[in-house]
Design a protein around this motif. Structure first.
Motif, short mmCIF file in Angstrom:
data_model
loop_
_atom_site.label_atom_id
_atom_site.label_comp_id
_atom_site.label_asym_id
_atom_site.label_seq_id
_atom_site.Cartn_x
_atom_site.Cartn_y
_atom_site.Cartn_z
N VAL A 181 0.98 -1.20 0.02
CA VAL A 181 0.05 -0.22 0.03
C VAL A 181 0.91 1.11 -0.01
N PRO A 182 0.81 2.20 -1.08
CA PRO A 182 1.41 3.29 -0.96
C PRO A 182 0.75 4.44 0.17
N ILE A 183 1.68 5.11 0.83
CA ILE A 183 1.15 5.74 1.96
C ILE A 183 1.65 7.09 1.91
N ALA A 184 1.12 8.22 2.02
CA ALA A 184 1.55 9.54 2.19
C ALA A 184 1.72 9.91 3.53
N VAL A 185 3.00 10.33 4.02
CA VAL A 185 3.16 10.78 5.35
C VAL A 185 3.90 11.95 5.60
N PHE A 186 4.03 12.66 6.81
CA PHE A 186 4.99 13.50 7.25
C PHE A 186 6.24 13.14 7.28
N PRO A 187 7.26 14.04 7.60
CA PRO A 187 8.57 13.79 7.86
C PRO A 187 8.70 12.81 8.82
N VAL A 188 9.86 12.15 9.08
CA VAL A 188 10.21 11.31 10.22
C VAL A 188 9.81 12.16 11.44
N ASN A 189 9.35 11.68 12.43
CA ASN A 189 9.05 12.41 13.77
C ASN A 189 7.82 13.39 13.59
N GLY A 190 7.48 13.35 12.29
CA GLY A 190 6.28 14.24 11.91
C GLY A 190 4.80 13.69 12.66
N LEU A 191 3.85 14.45 13.06
CA LEU A 191 2.71 13.75 13.69
C LEU A 191 1.70 12.89 12.44
N TYR A 192 1.19 12.14 12.97
CA TYR A 192 0.08 11.12 12.33
C TYR A 192 0.99 10.08 11.80
N ARG A 193 2.36 10.23 11.75
CA ARG A 193 3.02 9.05 10.77
C ARG A 193 3.17 7.82 11.74
N GLU A 194 3.13 8.05 12.90
CA GLU A 194 3.13 6.81 13.63
C GLU A 194 1.81 6.16 13.85
N GLU A 195 0.77 6.74 13.51
CA GLU A 195 -0.56 6.24 13.64
C GLU A 195 -0.87 5.16 12.43
N LEU A 196 -0.41 6.05 11.09
CA LEU A 196 -0.70 5.27 10.08
C LEU A 196 0.22 4.09 9.90
N CYS A 197 1.35 4.25 10.09
CA CYS A 197 2.24 3.03 10.13
C CYS A 197 2.04 1.87 10.89
N GLY A 198 1.53 2.38 12.09
CA GLY A 198 1.42 1.48 13.24
C GLY A 198 -0.05 0.59 12.91
N ALA A 199 -0.94 1.26 12.36
CA ALA A 199 -2.27 0.60 12.03
C ALA A 199 -2.09 -0.52 11.00
N LEU A 200 -1.30 -0.07 9.91
CA LEU A 200 -1.06 -1.10 8.90
C LEU A 200 -0.06 -2.26 9.18
N ASP A 201 0.86 -1.83 9.97
CA ASP A 201 1.67 -2.82 10.67
C ASP A 201 0.75 -3.83 11.53
N GLY A 202 -0.03 -3.32 12.36
CA GLY A 202 -0.96 -4.03 13.18
C GLY A 202 -1.91 -5.07 12.34
N LEU A 203 -2.24 -4.75 11.26
CA LEU A 203 -3.09 -5.30 10.45
C LEU A 203 -2.20 -6.31 9.44
N GLY A 204 -0.92 -6.27 9.49
CA GLY A 204 -0.19 -7.00 8.77
C GLY A 204 -0.18 -6.63 7.35
#
Length: 272
Positions: A181-204
């Motif tokens: 899945v291509p994702i559009a994220v803020f820079p490293v340490n940017g807000l919301y990045r952790e939520e998006l990546c963590g949710a996808l990782d949690g769903l495998g």
């Protein structure tokens, strides 16, 4: 005799205002001049350089390559001019006020800050933009006097409003159906990045950062466009409703800092 024409700081101030507001009208309000005067000043710069600095259409203003080059020099010349004035004329009568806010708030608050500065002409207002975690860290280290930031509900602010996130995808070209899945994220340490990546990782779900084109994103509901498709329970994505837009300032804030805080509270519709 000078071999090159000298840049007038006033011309550069108007040029930078147009660059930062993307509008001759808003730039005129910022520098307290008429729109025609700002246009004349930019035209004078273009005549000095023999190059166009902006591409103008009926609705938009875009920098040319030459304009982009000049912008960096213009900011440095203006800053150096202010530094020389401070060094020779002494400190500002009313001191300095250091405000921090996310980059996406710098343009919407232009008129508010211009009006505030006109009412406090002897105050030096320093505005820093950047990522919310960095701004809050600078505030905690007393490098900023007040900050407007986006945060999880962890630090207790003076005023805030809920900023729930939506999982946004493209209606026409759904990213969620691609692998990875291509994702559009803020820079490293940017807000919301952790939520998006963590949710996808949690769903495998395998994902990759999309540096061009669209992608799945976690953004405030206010960023939703008609072309967006909102994802949620059907895609097993959880609600994210613990974010807020928050304003911080200290108990020892000066009256002028409190004045600016009140304006930001009203502008952002924050609740105490």
């Amino acid at each position: 005799m000078n071999r090159y024409p000298m840049f007038s700081p006033q011309l550069l101030i108007s040029f930078v205002a147009v660059c930062e507001t993307a509008s001759f009208t808003r730039a005129a309000d910022r520098v307290s001049l008429s729109q025609s005067t700002v246009s004349q000043q930019v035209r004078r710069l273009e005549e000095l350089l023999g190059k166009a600095l902006f591409e103008r259409t009926s609705h938009e203003v875009h920098l040319t390559e030459e304009g982009i080059k000049l912008l960096s020099y213009a900011r440095r010349i203006i800053a150096l001019n202010e530094e020389a004035h401070d060094a020779l004329a002494g400190p500002w009568r009313d001191g300095a006020l250091r405000l921090g806010m996310p980059e996406d708030f710098t343009v919407p608050t232009v008129d508010l800050l211009a009006a505030f500065k006109r009412e406090h002409p002897h105050l030096r207002l320093d505005v820093t933009s950047g990522l919310s975690p960095d701004l809050h860290r600078a505030y905690q280290q007393e490098e900023l006097d007040l900050v407007l930031v986006k945060q999880r509900r962890v630090h207790l602010p003076r005023a805030a409003r809920p900023e729930p996130l939506l999982w946004l995808d493209s209606k026409a070209h759904p990213a969620i159906e691609q692998s990875p899945v291509p994702i559009a994220v803020f820079p490293v340490n940017g807000l919301y990045r952790e939520e998006l990546c963590g949710a996808l990782d949690g769903l495998g779900i395998r994902w990759r950062v999309s540096y061009s084109g669209g992608g799945l994103a976690a953004l405030p509901a206010s960023c939703r466009l008609p072309a967006h498709r909102v994802l949620g329970a059907a895609e097993r994505l959880p609600p994210v409703d613990d974010f807020e837009l928050a304003l911080f300032y200290r108990d020892t804030a000066t009256p002028v800092a409190l004045d600016l805080a009140e304006r930001l509270v009203a502008f952002c519709r924050l609740v105490r």
